[in-house]
Write an enzyme that holds these catalytic residues in place. Structure first.
Site, PDB file in Angstrom:
ATOM      1  CG  HIS A   1      -4.287  15.233   8.386  1.00  0.00           C
ATOM      2  ND1 HIS A   1      -4.469  16.518   8.879  1.00  0.00           N
ATOM      3  CD2 HIS A   1      -2.952  15.090   8.197  1.00  0.00           C
ATOM      4  CE1 HIS A   1      -3.292  17.109   9.000  1.00  0.00           C
ATOM      5  NE2 HIS A   1      -2.350  16.276   8.588  1.00  0.00           N
TER       6      HIS A   1
ATOM      7  CE  LYS B   1       5.729  22.779  14.188  1.00  0.00           C
ATOM      8  NZ  LYS B   1       5.761  21.713  13.192  1.00  0.00           N
TER       9      LYS B   1
ATOM     10  NE  ARG C   1       1.860  17.036   1.928  1.00  0.00           N
ATOM     11  CZ  ARG C   1       2.205  17.860   2.891  1.00  0.00           C
ATOM     12  NH1 ARG C   1       1.341  18.734   3.341  1.00  0.00           N
ATOM     13  NH2 ARG C   1       3.412  17.834   3.398  1.00  0.00           N
TER      14      ARG C   1
ATOM     15  CB  SER D   1      -2.098  21.774   9.435  1.00  0.00           C
ATOM     16  OG  SER D   1      -2.585  20.462   9.489  1.00  0.00           O
TER      17      SER D   1
HETATM   18  O1  PNS Z   1       2.418  16.059  10.782  1.00  0.00           O
HETATM   19  P1  PNS Z   1       3.919  16.051  10.863  1.00  0.00           P
HETATM   20  O2  PNS Z   1       4.408  17.155  11.760  1.00  0.00           O
HETATM   21  O3  PNS Z   1       4.561  16.071   9.505  1.00  0.00           O
HETATM   22  O4  PNS Z   1       4.322  14.644  11.563  1.00  0.00           O
HETATM   23  C1  PNS Z   1       5.664  14.302  11.758  1.00  0.00           C
HETATM   24  C2  PNS Z   1       5.804  13.026  12.621  1.00  0.00           C
HETATM   25  C3  PNS Z   1       5.000  13.123  13.894  1.00  0.00           C
HETATM   26  C4  PNS Z   1       5.300  11.840  11.840  1.00  0.00           C
HETATM   27  C5  PNS Z   1       7.317  12.877  12.905  1.00  0.00           C
HETATM   28  O5  PNS Z   1       7.829  14.074  13.367  1.00  0.00           O
HETATM   29  C6  PNS Z   1       7.627  11.790  13.925  1.00  0.00           C
HETATM   30  O6  PNS Z   1       7.505  10.621  13.658  1.00  0.00           O
HETATM   31  N1  PNS Z   1       8.034  12.229  15.135  1.00  0.00           N
HETATM   32  C7  PNS Z   1       8.359  11.338  16.229  1.00  0.00           C
HETATM   33  C8  PNS Z   1       9.838  11.404  16.578  1.00  0.00           C
HETATM   34  C9  PNS Z   1      10.610  10.225  15.988  1.00  0.00           C
HETATM   35  O7  PNS Z   1      10.197   9.082  16.087  1.00  0.00           O
HETATM   36  N2  PNS Z   1      11.760  10.540  15.366  1.00  0.00           N
HETATM   37  C10 PNS Z   1      12.623   9.579  14.749  1.00  0.00           C
HETATM   38  C11 PNS Z   1      11.988   8.999  13.503  1.00  0.00           C
HETATM   39  S1  PNS Z   1      12.913   9.289  12.142  1.00  0.00           S
END
Ligand code: PNS
Length: 159
Positions: free
Chosen positions: A17, A41, A90, A127
């Site tokens: 990150h 979660k 990645r 993580s």
């Molecule tokens: O570190 P992560 O858990 O892979 O991050 C995922 C994240 C936070 C980028 C993703 O879950 C997100 O954008 N969540 C917000 C909900 C949202 O906007 N959903 C619709 C977009 S497709």
């Protein structure tokens, strides 16, 4: 001002990150790290703990801020005045889902997503893997800042 959002769960922040955030900070006037509050979660660290670790780990960057959000990422971007989301890729396996989210986000609001290739040193890093390594006594010092490694060891000892 060109402002970008780096979103994620950051439970906890890893060197992968930090590599993306540091590189984004050189491309944009300001980078806002958005920590997702995911009510469905429960994480190892609370949102406040994640924010505190991110602030410490990014203290060297004057143009990086940390905030939390719930709901849609595009609403957070709008509230922050950011037209761009930065995501690290990645491996090819990240691409399918990231592409879907990027296309949904541009459809919802016009917010663009720029993908940045992860430093190969961290292409396998997550993580979740770091938590598993530390849980079983492995050495994660190449993958998270030392103070995060200490916090992980302490937390996982309690669990
Ligand atoms: O570190 P992560 O858990 O892979 O991050 C995922 C994240 C936070 C980028 C993703 O879950 C997100 O954008 N969540 C917000 C909900 C949202 O906007 N959903 C619709 C977009 S497709």
């Amino acid at each position: 001002m060109r402002r970008a959002v780096c979103p994620g769960s950051f439970d906890p922040v890893t060197n992968g990150h930090l590599d993306i955030v540091g590189r984004a900070s050189r491309l944009f006037d300001e980078v806002v790290i958005g920590v997702l509050i995911n009510q469905s979660k429960s994480g190892l660290f609370t949102i406040d703990e994640r924010i505190e670790m991110l602030r410490e780990a990014t203290a060297e960057y004057e143009n990086v801020r940390v905030a939390s959000f719930h709901g849609l990422l595009v609403d957070f971007c709008r509230a922050q005045g950011a037209a761009v989301v930065i995501k690290g890729l990645r491996a090819v396996s990240d691409f399918d889902y990231e592409l879907q989210m990027a296309q949904m986000n541009i459809g919802l609001s016009g917010v663009e997503t720029l993908f940045m290739p992860t430093n190969p040193l961290y292409s396998f890093l997550s993580s979740s893997l770091v938590k598993d390594v530390v849980k079983w006594g492995g050495d994660a010092s190449s993958y998270v800042p030392d103070f995060v490694g200490d916090r992980l060891a302490e937390r996982l000892k309690q669990n």
